[in-house]
Enzyme design. Structure first.
Site, PDB file in Angstrom:
ATOM      1  N   ASP A  60       0.851  -1.193   0.000  1.00 38.48           N
ATOM      2  CA  ASP A  60       0.000   0.000   0.000  1.00 38.48           C
ATOM      3  C   ASP A  60       0.890   1.247   0.000  1.00 38.48           C
ATOM      4  OD1 ASP A  60      -3.228   0.490   1.009  1.00 38.48           O
ATOM      5  OD2 ASP A  60      -1.837   2.185   1.096  1.00 38.48           O
ATOM      6  N   ASN A  64     -12.855  -3.301   2.736  1.00 33.76           N
ATOM      7  CA  ASN A  64     -13.881  -2.277   2.917  1.00 33.76           C
ATOM      8  C   ASN A  64     -14.875  -2.379   1.766  1.00 33.76           C
ATOM      9  OD1 ASN A  64     -12.585  -1.234   5.237  1.00 33.76           O
ATOM     10  ND2 ASN A  64     -11.182  -0.059   3.947  1.00 33.76           N
ATOM     11  N   GLN A  66     -14.219   2.341   1.660  1.00 35.83           N
ATOM     12  CA  GLN A  66     -13.677   1.935   0.353  1.00 35.83           C
ATOM     13  C   GLN A  66     -13.444   3.173  -0.510  1.00 35.83           C
ATOM     14  OE1 GLN A  66     -16.025  -0.898  -1.961  1.00 35.83           O
ATOM     15  NE2 GLN A  66     -14.310  -1.284  -3.345  1.00 35.83           N
ATOM     16  N   SER A  67     -12.214   3.327  -1.007  1.00 35.53           N
ATOM     17  CA  SER A  67     -11.890   4.483  -1.845  1.00 35.53           C
ATOM     18  C   SER A  67     -11.501   4.068  -3.258  1.00 35.53           C
ATOM     19  CB  SER A  67     -10.758   5.310  -1.213  1.00 35.53           C
ATOM     20  OG  SER A  67      -9.596   4.530  -1.068  1.00 35.53           O
ATOM     21  N   VAL A  68     -11.109   2.806  -3.441  1.00 37.86           N
ATOM     22  CA  VAL A  68     -10.806   2.292  -4.783  1.00 37.86           C
ATOM     23  C   VAL A  68     -11.798   1.166  -5.062  1.00 37.86           C
ATOM     24  CG1 VAL A  68      -9.082   1.246  -6.284  1.00 37.86           C
ATOM     25  CG2 VAL A  68      -8.353   2.883  -4.529  1.00 37.86           C
ATOM     26  N   HIS A 102      -6.873  -5.906   2.412  1.00 40.52           N
ATOM     27  CA  HIS A 102      -5.735  -5.301   3.098  1.00 40.52           C
ATOM     28  C   HIS A 102      -5.139  -6.367   4.015  1.00 40.52           C
ATOM     29  CE1 HIS A 102      -6.897  -0.924   2.456  1.00 40.52           C
ATOM     30  NE2 HIS A 102      -8.071  -1.485   2.272  1.00 40.52           N
ATOM     31  N   HIS A 117     -10.258  -5.445  -3.007  1.00 45.58           N
ATOM     32  CA  HIS A 117      -8.911  -5.655  -2.467  1.00 45.58           C
ATOM     33  C   HIS A 117      -8.992  -6.077  -1.015  1.00 45.58           C
ATOM     34  CE1 HIS A 117     -10.031  -1.384  -2.238  1.00 45.58           C
ATOM     35  NE2 HIS A 117      -9.377  -1.331  -1.080  1.00 45.58           N
TER      36      HIS A 117
HETATM   37  P1  5GP Z   1      -9.690   1.347   0.449  1.00 42.22           P
HETATM   38  O1  5GP Z   1      -9.722   2.697   1.106  1.00 42.22           O
HETATM   39  O2  5GP Z   1     -10.419   1.372  -0.879  1.00 42.22           O
HETATM   40  O3  5GP Z   1     -10.115   0.202   1.322  1.00 42.22           O
HETATM   41  O4  5GP Z   1      -8.164   1.038   0.141  1.00 42.22           O
HETATM   42  C1  5GP Z   1      -7.494   1.574  -0.949  1.00 42.22           C
HETATM   43  C2  5GP Z   1      -6.026   1.570  -0.616  1.00 42.22           C
HETATM   44  O5  5GP Z   1      -5.304   1.804  -1.799  1.00 42.22           O
HETATM   45  C3  5GP Z   1      -5.624   2.652   0.396  1.00 42.22           C
HETATM   46  O6  5GP Z   1      -5.082   2.031   1.558  1.00 42.22           O
HETATM   47  C4  5GP Z   1      -4.606   3.482  -0.378  1.00 42.22           C
HETATM   48  O7  5GP Z   1      -3.532   3.915   0.439  1.00 42.22           O
HETATM   49  C5  5GP Z   1      -4.158   2.541  -1.464  1.00 42.22           C
HETATM   50  N1  5GP Z   1      -3.724   3.203  -2.689  1.00 42.22           N
HETATM   51  C6  5GP Z   1      -4.353   4.216  -3.329  1.00 42.22           C
HETATM   52  N2  5GP Z   1      -3.683   4.564  -4.431  1.00 42.22           N
HETATM   53  C7  5GP Z   1      -2.599   3.747  -4.499  1.00 42.22           C
HETATM   54  C8  5GP Z   1      -1.528   3.625  -5.431  1.00 42.22           C
HETATM   55  O8  5GP Z   1      -1.431   4.332  -6.445  1.00 42.22           O
HETATM   56  N3  5GP Z   1      -0.600   2.661  -5.161  1.00 42.22           N
HETATM   57  C9  5GP Z   1      -0.681   1.852  -4.071  1.00 42.22           C
HETATM   58  N4  5GP Z   1       0.281   0.932  -3.909  1.00 42.22           N
HETATM   59  N5  5GP Z   1      -1.677   1.942  -3.175  1.00 42.22           N
HETATM   60  C10 5GP Z   1      -2.625   2.871  -3.384  1.00 42.22           C
END
Ligand code: 5GP
Length: 111
Positions: A29, A84, A91-93, A99, A97
């Site tokens: 991450d 998430n 969830q932001s992406v 973690h 996924h």
């Molecule tokens: P979420 O918030 O969707 O559960 O997790 C998305 C994760 O993707 C976050 O922990 C964030 O730090 C990680 N992330 C976002 N953009 C990038 C990227 O460009 N490269 C990597 N390796 N991680 C990313």
């Protein structure tokens, strides 16, 4: 839907990869919340767990197994695997996924 994780899978966006197989990749991450913070993602662009169907059961099991394998690869016996589902859950992406978080004491429950 194409997300930045599709670009990480294709190599368009670089990543620090720690696992790669026919079904998934795992990479560090970019904003780690612990000494080890790895994301395990399927090559298939499922949005999240709620988006998975009956035909995805083997893939979901594989992702969980790879989460355990990368944790072992990192030398971790104690770690957390979390996903998430939805913006309200963090969830932001919007590409499924897991973690894998460890390397320090982890509190429970999470926020
Ligand atoms: P979420 O918030 O969707 O559960 O997790 C998305 C994760 O993707 C976050 O922990 C964030 O730090 C990680 N992330 C976002 N953009 C990038 C990227 O460009 N490269 C990597 N390796 N991680 C990313």
């Amino acid at each position: 839907m194409s997300t930045l994780f599709s670009k990480i899978i294709s190599g368009e966006i670089p990543s620090d990869k720690v696992w790669e197989d026919a079904h998934c990749i795992a990479f560090r991450d970019i904003h780690p919340v612990a000494p080890t913070h790895i994301l395990v993602i399927p090559r298939t662009p499922l949005v999240n767990v709620a988006d998975a169907g009956e035909g995805d059961e083997a893939l979901l099991g594989h992702l969980l197994r790879v989460a355990g394998l990368v944790a072992k690869q990192e030398g971790l016996s104690d770690f957390r695997v979390v996903t998430n589902n939805g913006a309200g859950a963090g969830q932001s992406v919007f590409h499924l996924h897991l973690h894998v978080i460890g390397g320090r004491a982890l509190q429970w429950p999470p926020g």
